[in-house]
Design a protein around this motif. Structure first.
Motif, PDB file in Angstrom:
ATOM      1  N   ARG A 137       0.909  -1.138   0.010  1.00 17.89           N
ATOM      2  CA  ARG A 137       0.036  -0.050  -0.118  1.00 17.89           C
ATOM      3  C   ARG A 137       0.927   1.146  -0.086  1.00 17.89           C
ATOM      4  O   ARG A 137       0.615   2.200  -0.562  1.00 17.89           O
ATOM      5  CB  ARG A 137      -1.019  -0.045   1.247  1.00 17.89           C
ATOM      6  N   ASP A 165      -4.359  -3.405  -3.243  1.00 13.99           N
ATOM      7  CA  ASP A 165      -4.976  -2.910  -1.891  1.00 13.99           C
ATOM      8  C   ASP A 165      -4.295  -3.504  -0.704  1.00 13.99           C
ATOM      9  O   ASP A 165      -4.434  -3.048   0.402  1.00 13.99           O
ATOM     10  CB  ASP A 165      -6.146  -3.156  -1.788  1.00 13.99           C
ATOM     11  N   THR A 393     -11.831  -3.093   1.786  1.00 15.98           N
ATOM     12  CA  THR A 393     -11.522  -2.336   0.593  1.00 15.98           C
ATOM     13  C   THR A 393     -12.757  -1.832  -0.224  1.00 15.98           C
ATOM     14  O   THR A 393     -12.881  -0.838  -0.531  1.00 15.98           O
ATOM     15  CB  THR A 393     -10.555  -2.923  -0.319  1.00 15.98           C
ATOM     16  N   GLU A 396     -14.306   0.961   1.733  1.00 18.65           N
ATOM     17  CA  GLU A 396     -13.740   1.957   1.708  1.00 18.65           C
ATOM     18  C   GLU A 396     -13.777   2.722   0.378  1.00 18.65           C
ATOM     19  O   GLU A 396     -13.913   4.020   0.305  1.00 18.65           O
ATOM     20  CB  GLU A 396     -12.132   1.766   1.875  1.00 18.65           C
ATOM     21  N   GLN A 397     -14.129   1.840  -0.658  1.00 14.42           N
ATOM     22  CA  GLN A 397     -14.191   2.685  -1.898  1.00 14.42           C
ATOM     23  C   GLN A 397     -15.833   3.131  -2.157  1.00 14.42           C
ATOM     24  O   GLN A 397     -15.947   4.189  -2.854  1.00 14.42           O
ATOM     25  CB  GLN A 397     -13.947   1.805  -3.039  1.00 14.42           C
ATOM     26  N   ARG A 420      -4.312  -4.844   5.135  1.00 15.43           N
ATOM     27  CA  ARG A 420      -5.401  -5.611   4.475  1.00 15.43           C
ATOM     28  C   ARG A 420      -5.373  -7.171   5.092  1.00 15.43           C
ATOM     29  O   ARG A 420      -5.672  -8.050   4.234  1.00 15.43           O
ATOM     30  CB  ARG A 420      -5.981  -5.386   3.104  1.00 15.43           C
TER      31      ARG A 420
END
Length: 580
Positions: A137, A165, A393, A396-397, A420
């Motif tokens: 990341r 990610d 992830t 989060e998106q 992650r």
């Protein structure tokens, strides 16, 4: 051609393809007159699953060795070129642990990538698995590779692949990588770049200790709890063991940076050792893994014992309570951490309105019950932290939910989504924060656990694990799963409510209601749900030759839960294969 003849043909191909590294040559000689051993090593290619490769070290297509690692990396390179055009520039980060051949496998992987024109960031020292995720990341890499077999015995190693990610790749990507690996022809002819040339032109870049510093800083900033006072940290006495693995430096640095001065490390388990010479198994789930640490704790009068597995993504603990040290399970620690983390976020006014906690389908409902008391959504995932990382992830998106905590029963937890994957480094610090607060109040984590049970009900869990190695073991595991799908499971004194078959994707109800589709991805898992909230789940291990049975009981006290667990164990006896 039958499997045995095909295996023998492959064996002869390996013999004629030499000279090999000496360990491979010796292995080939040792099995020359053992047809069963030849078949087991050569009857198939080592499977590239959703966690990548993992297997016994040695010669053969069904073994972890430099050739299978090179072939897998060549396939990964083809996948990246096909699916992520910018990967050559973004690069791939490669980390490794203390196991046999880990540095060699990591360097081979880097040089295969470099030969394919893909920049390789290679750690120049051992690193924990969560730090590999952090590095992917931080560097904005296209992928990551971690050479580790986690808590497996010394004769194993593995090769885990991570996405951009920082999470382990999911089945769709793993299947695509597998397809590319299968297009690699001669595994003895996979090209490696020359190391000095790759270093000179920037295709091989070394990741040095500055990454450790950045990672530790991020852990401390994310995890240290405002409500815990500095004197509480100074008063807590900790014994820690890395179990000969990679956690020693980063765990100790994180604890020291947060203000913990009384940290004792088990001296005979401090240094990396791929043989794990002082433990029967370097697995913190095993009760005796922390025995040396508990002995040291008794000498220094420690409040808490913590031990991380070889790649430092899981942690087990023991708590001083009533004059002895009591081991807590992953489910119990998970419940305690959920309560502590959410309570302090609520007190600080940072508990989001759309917060979410994740657990797996074989994890206790204790943490879920606690989270719901704070108005926090709980979502189940399949077994494997890759699914929790992927959900973090995804949300989060999309912004649909704010990640708060994720955990699984097998001692893996993630509080701050700076990585992650499960992260024992940050969780060692969070456990210390929690223990320090309880000590200030004159209590232990055992007291805290009993308080949770009074609030949300009593939960108890158990695990049955049957090891079935080799070709016959694979067949036995498949046979047991098929039998469970064909026959009704009866548990004396308990009412079965529904059966969830994650391979077919169907939830069936005993009372005749129409079946429902399951929303989780396909996986070889069967879960039985009973009317009192207890449950039982069966699955083959994804990383070891084992059939696993997970048991979860809910009741009004410890005795009732233990009785429920015993009834479920008896019901499963007839369905389990027996080793040997």
């Amino acid at each position: 051609m039958d499997a045995q003849r095909e295996a023998m043909e492959r064996y002869r191909q390996w013999q004629s393809a030499g000279p090999h590294p000496e360990e491979i040559e010796q292995d080939l000689r040792d099995i020359a007159h053992d047809p069963a051993a030849i078949e087991e090593r050569f009857y198939r290619d080592l499977a590239f699953g959703t966690g990548g490769l993992r297997g016994l070290l040695g010669a053969g297509t069904n073994r972890m060795n430099r050739y299978t690692v090179r072939k897998a990396t060549a396939g990964l390179a083809r996948y990246l070129h096909r699916n992520r055009p910018a990967s050559a520039k973004q690069g791939v980060v490669i980390g490794y642990d203390c196991r046999r051949m880990s540095p060699e496998f990591a360097l081979d992987a880097a040089l295969v990538l470099a030969a394919q024109g893909i920049k390789a960031y290679l750690f120049d020292h051992l690193c924990p698995t969560p730090e590999l995720s952090f590095a992917v990341r931080t560097l904005g890499a296209a992928a990551g590779v971690m050479v580790t077999a986690s808590h497996n015995p010394p004769e194993y190693n593995g090769y885990k692949v991570y996405g951009p990610d920082g999470g382990q790749i999911l089945p769709e990507a793993a299947n695509a990588v597998t397809a590319e690996i299968q297009t690699v022809g001669d595994l003895f002819a996979v090209e490696l770049a020359r190391r000095q040339e790759a270093e000179a032109d920037g295709r091989l870049i070394w990741v040095r200790e500055e990454m450790d510093t950045a990672y530790v800083d991020a852990v401390v900033q994310s995890i240290r709890v405002a409500g815990v006072e500095q004197r509480d940290r100074q008063n807590l006495c900790i014994v820690y063991t890395p179990l000969h693995g990679t956690g020693n430096r980063t765990v100790r640095q994180s604890l020291a940076a947060a203000g913990y001065a009384q940290v004792y490390v088990v001296p005979e388990q401090e240094q990396p050792d791929g043989e794990f010479s002082t433990v029967r198994s370097p697995n913190p789930e095993e009760p005796d893994a922390l025995s040396a640490a508990i002995a040291l704790a008794g000498q220094v009068d420690a409040d808490i014992v913590m031990g991380t597995d070889p790649d430092a993504d899981r942690v087990g603990i023991a708590v001083r309570h009533g004059g002895t040290y009591r081991l807590l399970t992953g489910n119990q620690v998970g419940g305690l951490l959920v309560e502590f983390w959410l309570r302090h976020k609520q007190a600080a006014g940072t508990l989001p309105h759309n917060g979410i906690v994740f657990k797996t389908i074989v994890t206790s409902g204790l943490g879920a019950a606690v989270a719901k008391r704070y108005g926090v959504t709980v979502e189940d995932t399949l077994t494997g932290f890759k699914y929790i990382g992927a959900k973090a992830t995804q949300y989060e998106q999309t912004g649909a939910f704010a990640y708060l905590f994720g955990y699984e029963e097998s001692y893996g937890y993630l509080a701050a989504p700076i990585v992650r994957d499960k992260d024992a480094v940050q969780i060692c610090l969070l456990i210390a924060e929690m223990a320090a607060e309880y000590k200030r109040q004159g209590q232990t984590l055992v007291d805290g656990l009993e308080a949770l049970y009074r609030q949300v009900g009593y939960f108890a869990e158990s695990l049955i694990s049957v090891t079935l190695p080799g070709v016959d073991g694979i067949r036995q595991i498949a046979s047991s799963m098929e039998r469970l799908r064909q026959e009704a499971l009866f548990v004396e004194g308990m009412q079965l409510e529904s059966v969830e078959d994650y391979l077919s994707g169907i939830r069936s109800f005993v009372d005749g209601r129409p079946p429902e589709e399951l929303t989780l991805p396909q996986e070889n898992v069967i879960k039985y749900n009973f009317s009192n909230g207890s449950w039982l789940a069966v699955r083959p291990s994804g990383t070891e030759p084992k059939l696993k049975v997970y048991l979860g009981a809910v009741g009004d006290g410890e005795a009732a839960c233990q009785a429920t667990l015993e009834r479920m164990k008896r019901a499963m006896e007839g369905y389990l294969p027996h080793p040997g």
